[in-house]
Design an enzyme around this catalytic site. Structure first.
Site, short mmCIF file in Angstrom:
data_model
loop_
_atom_site.label_atom_id
_atom_site.label_comp_id
_atom_site.label_asym_id
_atom_site.label_seq_id
_atom_site.Cartn_x
_atom_site.Cartn_y
_atom_site.Cartn_z
N GLY C 169 0.81 -1.22 -0.01
CA GLY C 169 -0.02 0.01 0.04
C GLY C 169 0.86 1.27 -0.04
O GLY C 169 0.19 2.35 0.44
N GLY C 170 2.12 0.96 -0.64
CA GLY C 170 2.93 2.28 -0.59
C GLY C 170 3.56 2.70 0.68
O GLY C 170 4.49 3.54 0.64
N LYS C 206 14.43 -1.06 -9.21
CA LYS C 206 14.47 -0.04 -10.44
C LYS C 206 13.12 0.72 -10.08
O LYS C 206 12.12 0.17 -9.93
CB LYS C 206 14.71 -0.47 -11.47
CG LYS C 206 14.62 0.43 -12.76
CD LYS C 206 15.66 1.22 -13.08
CE LYS C 206 15.45 2.10 -14.28
NZ LYS C 206 16.50 3.14 -14.20
N LEU C 208 10.16 2.75 -12.06
CA LEU C 208 9.68 3.09 -12.99
C LEU C 208 8.48 4.06 -13.01
O LEU C 208 7.49 3.50 -12.52
CB LEU C 208 9.24 1.79 -13.90
CG LEU C 208 10.37 0.79 -14.16
CD1 LEU C 208 9.49 -0.83 -14.87
CD2 LEU C 208 11.27 1.24 -15.07
N HIS C 240 -5.58 -1.43 -13.19
CA HIS C 240 -4.86 -2.96 -13.65
C HIS C 240 -5.87 -3.54 -14.82
O HIS C 240 -5.25 -4.57 -15.20
CB HIS C 240 -4.39 -3.68 -12.60
CG HIS C 240 -3.38 -2.69 -11.75
ND1 HIS C 240 -2.08 -2.71 -12.36
CD2 HIS C 240 -3.80 -2.34 -10.53
CE1 HIS C 240 -1.54 -1.80 -11.22
NE2 HIS C 240 -2.69 -1.88 -10.10
N LYS C 242 -7.03 -3.85 -18.62
CA LYS C 242 -6.66 -3.26 -19.84
C LYS C 242 -7.98 -2.65 -20.47
O LYS C 242 -9.18 -3.50 -20.34
CB LYS C 242 -6.22 -4.19 -20.76
CG LYS C 242 -4.68 -4.74 -20.10
CD LYS C 242 -4.23 -6.16 -20.95
CE LYS C 242 -3.09 -6.56 -20.39
NZ LYS C 242 -2.63 -7.81 -20.86
N ASN C 294 1.85 -14.90 -19.35
CA ASN C 294 0.26 -15.49 -19.28
C ASN C 294 0.41 -16.83 -20.19
O ASN C 294 0.68 -16.76 -21.48
CB ASN C 294 -0.70 -14.58 -19.80
CG ASN C 294 -0.85 -13.43 -18.75
OD1 ASN C 294 -0.78 -13.59 -17.56
ND2 ASN C 294 -1.11 -12.23 -19.32
N ARG C 296 -1.78 -18.61 -21.71
CA ARG C 296 -3.19 -18.86 -22.19
C ARG C 296 -3.68 -17.91 -23.40
O ARG C 296 -2.68 -17.10 -23.56
CB ARG C 296 -4.23 -18.46 -21.02
CG ARG C 296 -3.97 -17.28 -20.42
CD ARG C 296 -5.27 -16.68 -19.76
NE ARG C 296 -4.94 -15.62 -18.98
CZ ARG C 296 -5.03 -14.18 -19.26
NH1 ARG C 296 -5.19 -13.81 -20.69
NH2 ARG C 296 -4.60 -13.26 -18.45
N ARG C 342 -12.24 -2.54 -25.39
CA ARG C 342 -12.98 -3.58 -24.51
C ARG C 342 -14.18 -2.68 -24.21
O ARG C 342 -14.07 -1.58 -23.60
CB ARG C 342 -12.14 -3.90 -23.31
CG ARG C 342 -11.07 -4.75 -23.55
CD ARG C 342 -10.67 -5.42 -22.53
NE ARG C 342 -9.47 -6.01 -22.64
CZ ARG C 342 -8.73 -6.73 -21.85
NH1 ARG C 342 -9.37 -7.05 -20.41
NH2 ARG C 342 -7.52 -7.33 -22.13
#
Lengths: 157, 450, 450, 157
Positions: C169-170, C206, C208, C240, C242, C294, C296, C342
């Site tokens: 949670g940061g 790292k 990002l 999170h 797409k 993934n 699948r 989507r």
């Protein structure tokens, strides 16, 4: 209307009663007869009511947005028996030449064959003439306005 | 998305699926669209989706979609700077094309002169002969005697057809299989023609018993750049109406494809043609025979789009602005296979028209399936116009994969409330001759009559 | 069309659009399909279109689509010889895959071992590191002091992230922009972690700040043949999830594309992987950082199909039968651009789910438009499952042409009766950052909150 | 109806009764006459309500064609309170071992907890037991039959 025999008098009460019954019962049609007397009332379900296909193209129904077509869609005058609709696509001219008085104004009395407006299409000026004598009670268009086929122009009562 | 549009506003002088097709191309180019429509089409998809719409007349096409003055007036009052005619209606009317351009409006199509040239079938054949395009060989005039006929028939090659100059409906027409039958056929045809038409004059022509209909798509800009985009096989016809089209043709070799494509492109360049056009041929025994050139977009253009990756309507609009093609014949790569089924609002057995309200419309989806249709649930197909209501275009990496996909797509397609020819297409997809690609222009007629 | 099917009958262990997608592939291959469904899905499109259907349980997914025993029983009683798991549900359940194969039924997907390997995030990162795939660099364990941390931070490259081992949670997390701030950040993170978790242990990673989500599609057969099919850019995410995916990524150079593609293909070959799979990376500053694989089919596989011309579900089924790929990396040609939207049954602003009856459904058509959806007019979207109800996949010769087409297709799409995220996509298509391709994984979140 | 005069009175009661009958019977039209007196009531089906979207997939609704599901769709017994439906997908066994007598036959009296059938799923034999005492009045399944979730097995009254 005073003749009692051949020309029957409409029994509005009966029709209203049947219409009320139609609504009350959710029917779409009632036919009612008694002896010679007979009434049929109906209310067809309007398909559009169940499905109003607005979305695919909601943007544009009538393109000439500046024209009165859009606003006039629910105008009861559109069913007026004296309505003259445009027989062509073109541009409206209200007078024979610039600066000259308009062919007709609201309130004018016109005779059959009187020119009401001109519609210019392909550089030809087409006179739109009164089909019957009467009084101009409404003018939908103004000089320079583009009109489409079927667009309301003038009512002569 | 912000670069300047090629035209400001395009008026679409058509209806139905092709009006929608053109509208989509305009929208994808950032060009405003004006729909014109008859009173019967006030609720049509192309009207509802257009940026502007103008009612141009009553339902009868002669008073609306064929009413050149009304359409031109609509273009003028809406400030359209170009008109796309689609196919049918005014699309091959040279006078209309000329009138449009005289009013300073771009006609998205070929020049009036080229429309006129190719609209005159005699002049078209003359031009093509000069351009080295093979036409149906014949005597080129009446033959008087067997002696005169014999060397001509030898040159044409048997079988030949003896046809009455005044003929029609098969009367005064005789097929001659071998030289031995020539004299008798000439006499019989002459007698039959004399009896039927009071004129015994006959001529000779190559007889094509089982031709395929092969057509070549060309595309040219205003600067003399021309490409051909391969052929389409439209042999699946009923009463001269195309029912299924595919590209490439299962009957052509790569060599034949390149040969006829190059001939068509060269002829296009030679006449200084612009826009899209289609050279139609009969094809039999490895030989092509020119029939006519269509100087417009074709109904079946999507199968070509599918195999060449171009948007033909976009290209038409682009070249009409004077833009150069931007690619050469070498850049054109044809790959995969595509089939188009024309779906008509007709009884699939009697072909009786079936206009009316579409109670449910559900198009197939998924990979390799394209639908061009102006139908929607609740739409009423008017009875005034052509019965074609949808085009199903399916593509695949091979012809076999394409046909399998077509079969599954046809099974998913729902158009309820009216009758359509979907069941006919479902039957066709099971026919051995279609699956094997072995059909000529007469096959479908026999199939539906059988 | 008559060659023997690869499988006799495939059971589709999924629902919604992906069940329909798999069903279509089966049908196009001449393979029988068995739909399984919960009681809530008795009227679903995949059930109505399947050759057979079996109700496997009540609406709750745990009792139906996640009910391995019921699905396997359904496969047994219907004599299915393969099961396709789709995505979600049991698709990455190694035990299910193993159970299926133990019953002599083919699992259309990777081996249970590979699913298990990549399901263990630590093992996956270890494997990838060994295979030369770059992962997010870090200290690889706790750092005790500034002296120990400094060379590690130098090696990782600033900015670095100080993270609490026990964190979440940061909290206990500090971004260090320059070497000067390292000592202070270590102390602060330690103190915060101690206060929050009673454990002051921290490590370095790292940092990002503005990564993109780039994923590489691979495809492998049982014989060691592997290809990669380019990347997809899935940076357009909300929480999170797409929302829009595109291929190719507007952020990659051709060199970067080939580099990461080759790495993914090599790793796939090295592990002896079969079927389709996706390596997911964060991408920032020209560098790739592996996140997970993934094992699948992905929701967004159609954008890859669009640019490479392959049918991925067909390929999955083919390789599951033992068929070799039949093409090599050199044969794979990527061309054009594709975007997938989507479309969820959700309020486009609050994202509250909006199940219910679809009063009107009309999908866009025309060139370059693909719809994968199990919706139809009259269908009721159940409230038990994922809210994604349609995928709109649009392709074009360039990214710009593709986005213009997407805009017009979104305008044509009608889903009435329920709320959908179509209006969100219509807003996104107008956003400068999306049009310019300049968005990272955080951009959409800010966009919808703004 | 008995009034002889010109102004007929609408018999609202009769129309209402007919409307009720129309609804009750599910008809769309009734025409009723008695001597000179006659009434016709109708109710047009509303398109949306009438539309059952069958076509997209007409081929297959219930896949296990050999099972009873298809035939039983309109079977009134499917609403029977004593109906026991299959709680799982599997294959039916009517007896503990081959050759042994069936657990139950129609007419048998059963007690709570009595095994009625076995359903084999994943090589596990799951006993389906009576939830209440009663008499077996109907058996929908037979040995070896595959069943899906929710498929009717047995009625215990």
């Amino acid at each position: 209307m005073t003749e009692p025999s051949e020309k029957p008098k409409v029994d509005a009460e009966a029709v209203r009663a049947l219409a009320d019954l139609l609504h009350e019962t959710g029917l779409t049609e009632i036919e009612y007869g008694n002896g010679d007397w007979r009434v049929r009332v109906a209310k067809t379900a309007i398909p559009a009511a169940a499905y109003t296909p607005t979305s695919p193209a909601s943007p544009a129904v009538s393109g000439l947005a500046e024209g009165p077509a859009g606003a006039a869609l629910t105008d009861p005058d559109l069913d007026h028996p004296g309505l003259i609709a445009s027989p062509m696509v073109g541009v409206i001219y209200m007078s024979a030449e610039p600066g000259q008085p308009e062919f007709v104004k609201v309130g004018d009395t016109v005779s059959t064959g009187d020119t009401l407006v001109l519609i210019e299409a392909m550089k030809v000026f087409n006179p739109i003439k009164a089909q019957h004598p009467g009084t101009v009670t409404r003018i939908f268009v103004s000089a320079g306005m583009p009109v489409e086929y079927g667009e309301p122009l003038i009512i002569v009562e | 998305m912000d670069h300047p549009p090629v035209f400001h506003k395009v008026l679409i002088a058509n209806r139905g699926e092709i009006a929608l097709r053109i509208l989509r191309a305009c929208r994808e180019m950032g060009v405003q669209s004006v729909a014109v429509h008859s009173t019967a089409d006030a609720d049509a998809m192309h009207v509802r989706l257009a940026d502007e719409s103008i009612c141009i007349g009553p339902p009868q096409a002669s008073e609306s979609y064929l009413n050149a003055a009304a359409i031109l007036s609509a273009a003028i009052i809406s400030n359209a700077d170009a008109i796309h005619p689609g196919y049918g209606f005014l699309s091959e009317n040279a006078d209309f094309a000329a009138m449009v351009e005289e009013h300073g409006i771009s006609f998205i199509g070929p020049s009036a002169d080229h429309i006129r040239l190719m609209g005159d079938k005699v002049a078209a054949i003359k031009f093509c002969t000069g351009a080295g395009i093979p036409v149906v060989p014949g005597s080129g005039g009446p033959v008087e005697s067997e002696d005169q006929a014999r060397p001509i028939a030898e040159k044409i090659g048997y079988p030949v057809l003896v046809k009455a100059t005044a003929g029609g409906g098969g009367r005064g027409m005789k097929v001659v299989e071998t030289p031995a039958g020539l004299g008798e056929a000439l006499s019989a045809a002459r007698a039959e023609a004399m009896a039927a038409f009071g004129n015994g004059e006959v001529y000779l022509e190559k007889y094509l018993a089982q031709p395929r209909h092969i057509e070549v798509q060309v595309l040219a800009d205003l600067h003399g750049n021309v490409v051909h985009l391969g052929e389409r096989d439209c042999s699946m016809q009923r009463r001269h109406q195309k029912v299924i089209e595919e590209a490439p043709s299962p009957a052509l070799t790569q060599q034949q494809r390149e040969f006829i494509g190059q001939l068509a492109a060269d002829a296009t360049k030679q006449m200084g043609y612009r826009s899209v056009g289609t050279f139609e041929f009969l094809f039999e025994g490895g030989e092509f025979y020119f029939i006519e050139m269509n100087t417009r977009l074709q109904v079946e253009h999507p199968v070509t789009e599918s195999i060449c990756g171009l948007d033909l309507v976009r290209e038409m609009i682009r070249v009409a602005t004077g833009a150069p093609l931007g690619f050469t014949q070498e850049d054109v790569k044809l790959s995969g296979h595509a089939v188009e089924c024309r779906i008509n609002a007709e009884n699939p057995e009697t072909f009786a028209p079936s206009p009316g309200r579409v109670r449910d419309y559900h198009a197939p989806g998924g990979l390799g399936v394209r639908i061009d249709s102006a139908l929607y649930t609740g739409y009423t197909v008017p009875s005034y116009y052509d019965s074609m209501v949808a085009k199903l275009i399916v593509s695949g990496t091979s012809r076999e994969a394409c046909l399998m996909r077509l079969r599954r797509a046809l099974r998913e397609f729902v158009i309820d409330g009216i009758e359509t020819t979907i069941p006919l297409h479902q039957r066709l997809i099971e026919a051995t001759e279609f699956r094997d690609g072995e059909y000529d222009v007469h096959w479908l007629q026999r199939f539906v009559e059988g």
